[in-house]
Design a protein around this motif. Sequence first.
Motif, PDB file in Angstrom:
ATOM      1  N   PHE A  88     -64.497  15.879 -28.253  1.00  0.00           N
ATOM      2  CA  PHE A  88     -63.841  15.373 -27.049  1.00  0.00           C
ATOM      3  C   PHE A  88     -63.190  14.011 -27.290  1.00  0.00           C
ATOM      4  N   LEU A  89     -63.812  13.173 -28.108  1.00  0.00           N
ATOM      5  CA  LEU A  89     -63.184  11.890 -28.442  1.00  0.00           C
ATOM      6  C   LEU A  89     -61.925  12.108 -29.290  1.00  0.00           C
ATOM      7  N   GLY A  90     -61.989  13.062 -30.206  1.00  0.00           N
ATOM      8  CA  GLY A  90     -60.803  13.413 -30.991  1.00  0.00           C
ATOM      9  C   GLY A  90     -59.704  13.977 -30.114  1.00  0.00           C
ATOM     10  N   LEU A  91     -60.089  14.801 -29.145  1.00  0.00           N
ATOM     11  CA  LEU A  91     -59.121  15.340 -28.198  1.00  0.00           C
ATOM     12  C   LEU A  91     -58.424  14.210 -27.439  1.00  0.00           C
ATOM     13  N   LEU A  92     -59.174  13.183 -27.071  1.00  0.00           N
ATOM     14  CA  LEU A  92     -58.580  12.051 -26.362  1.00  0.00           C
ATOM     15  C   LEU A  92     -57.513  11.363 -27.225  1.00  0.00           C
ATOM     16  N   ILE A  93     -57.762  11.287 -28.515  1.00  0.00           N
ATOM     17  CA  ILE A  93     -56.765  10.723 -29.434  1.00  0.00           C
ATOM     18  C   ILE A  93     -55.515  11.612 -29.452  1.00  0.00           C
ATOM     19  N   LEU A  94     -55.715  12.924 -29.481  1.00  0.00           N
ATOM     20  CA  LEU A  94     -54.568  13.835 -29.433  1.00  0.00           C
ATOM     21  C   LEU A  94     -53.826  13.709 -28.103  1.00  0.00           C
ATOM     22  N   ASP A  95     -54.574  13.611 -27.008  1.00  0.00           N
ATOM     23  CA  ASP A  95     -53.942  13.400 -25.702  1.00  0.00           C
ATOM     24  C   ASP A  95     -53.056  12.157 -25.736  1.00  0.00           C
ATOM     25  N   PHE A  96     -53.572  11.103 -26.335  1.00  0.00           N
ATOM     26  CA  PHE A  96     -52.815   9.848 -26.420  1.00  0.00           C
ATOM     27  C   PHE A  96     -51.529  10.043 -27.224  1.00  0.00           C
ATOM     28  N   ALA A  97     -51.630  10.743 -28.351  1.00  0.00           N
ATOM     29  CA  ALA A  97     -50.443  10.992 -29.173  1.00  0.00           C
ATOM     30  C   ALA A  97     -49.408  11.795 -28.382  1.00  0.00           C
ATOM     31  N   PHE A  98     -49.850  12.844 -27.718  1.00  0.00           N
ATOM     32  CA  PHE A  98     -48.920  13.669 -26.944  1.00  0.00           C
ATOM     33  C   PHE A  98     -48.307  12.848 -25.806  1.00  0.00           C
ATOM     34  N   SER A  99     -49.085  11.943 -25.236  1.00  0.00           N
ATOM     35  CA  SER A  99     -48.581  11.072 -24.179  1.00  0.00           C
ATOM     36  C   SER A  99     -47.526  10.109 -24.725  1.00  0.00           C
ATOM     37  N   ILE A 100     -47.808   9.496 -25.859  1.00  0.00           N
ATOM     38  CA  ILE A 100     -46.858   8.573 -26.489  1.00  0.00           C
ATOM     39  C   ILE A 100     -45.545   9.294 -26.818  1.00  0.00           C
ATOM     40  N   TRP A 101     -45.647  10.551 -27.207  1.00  0.00           N
ATOM     41  CA  TRP A 101     -44.458  11.327 -27.539  1.00  0.00           C
ATOM     42  C   TRP A 101     -43.703  11.799 -26.293  1.00  0.00           C
ATOM     43  N   GLY A 102     -44.231  11.484 -25.119  1.00  0.00           N
ATOM     44  CA  GLY A 102     -43.556  11.863 -23.872  1.00  0.00           C
ATOM     45  C   GLY A 102     -43.692  13.327 -23.508  1.00  0.00           C
ATOM     46  N   LEU A 103     -44.730  13.985 -23.993  1.00  0.00           N
ATOM     47  CA  LEU A 103     -44.913  15.411 -23.745  1.00  0.00           C
ATOM     48  C   LEU A 103     -45.809  15.705 -22.542  1.00  0.00           C
ATOM     49  N   THR A 104     -46.490  14.699 -22.030  1.00  0.00           N
ATOM     50  CA  THR A 104     -47.450  14.881 -20.929  1.00  0.00           C
ATOM     51  C   THR A 104     -46.908  14.224 -19.656  1.00  0.00           C
ATOM     52  N   PRO A 105     -47.495  14.580 -18.512  1.00  0.00           N
ATOM     53  CA  PRO A 105     -47.156  13.823 -17.294  1.00  0.00           C
ATOM     54  C   PRO A 105     -47.606  12.371 -17.442  1.00  0.00           C
ATOM     55  N   ARG A 106     -46.993  11.480 -16.713  1.00  0.00           N
ATOM     56  CA  ARG A 106     -47.318  10.055 -16.831  1.00  0.00           C
ATOM     57  C   ARG A 106     -48.766   9.746 -16.468  1.00  0.00           C
ATOM     58  N   TRP A 107     -49.354  10.517 -15.601  1.00  0.00           N
ATOM     59  CA  TRP A 107     -50.727  10.283 -15.150  1.00  0.00           C
ATOM     60  C   TRP A 107     -51.762  10.898 -16.085  1.00  0.00           C
TER      61      TRP A 107
END
Length: 154
Positions: A113-132
């Motif tokens: 789950f901590l690794g997933l959070l890092i992936l979430d962050f990467a996808f967020s930085i790349w602009g692939l996720t909603p802002r929230w």
Amino acid sequence: MLPRMKSIPFAPLILGLAGLIPFVWGAATYLAEPLAQWGVRALGPRFVGPYIQLFYGTVILSFMSGVLWGFATKAQGARAATAYTLSVIPALWAFFMSGGGPTAAATNLIFGFLGLLILDFAFSIWGLTPRWWMSLRILLTSIVVACLAVGVFL
């Protein structure tokens, strides 16, 4: 540059919090023997303590791979290939690392789950996720890790 954090829409927030129930319930039944006994009688032994947390945690890591895969569809070129590749890691982690007894499995799920959070962050930085997205993921991951830690450290 970090995307601006927005308030989390109601539906994802409520559904995300509802998705914590098996983790919270597992921690509560681990900590309170009378609750665990009631849970075994009412729900069965698979639905108390580490058993529900480990099974559900494996399911959720796999589910989150699918979510990341969906985000990867917004990427182009080499970034898309990278995003698709990274998106399968949580499911593979859950598959390969959820054995070895309840303490080892819970520890590995915490790292998953901590690794997933890092992936979430990467996808967020790349602009692939909603802002929230990161606001929701940090909240949910914190609670999941705390609940799994009950079985690991207590």
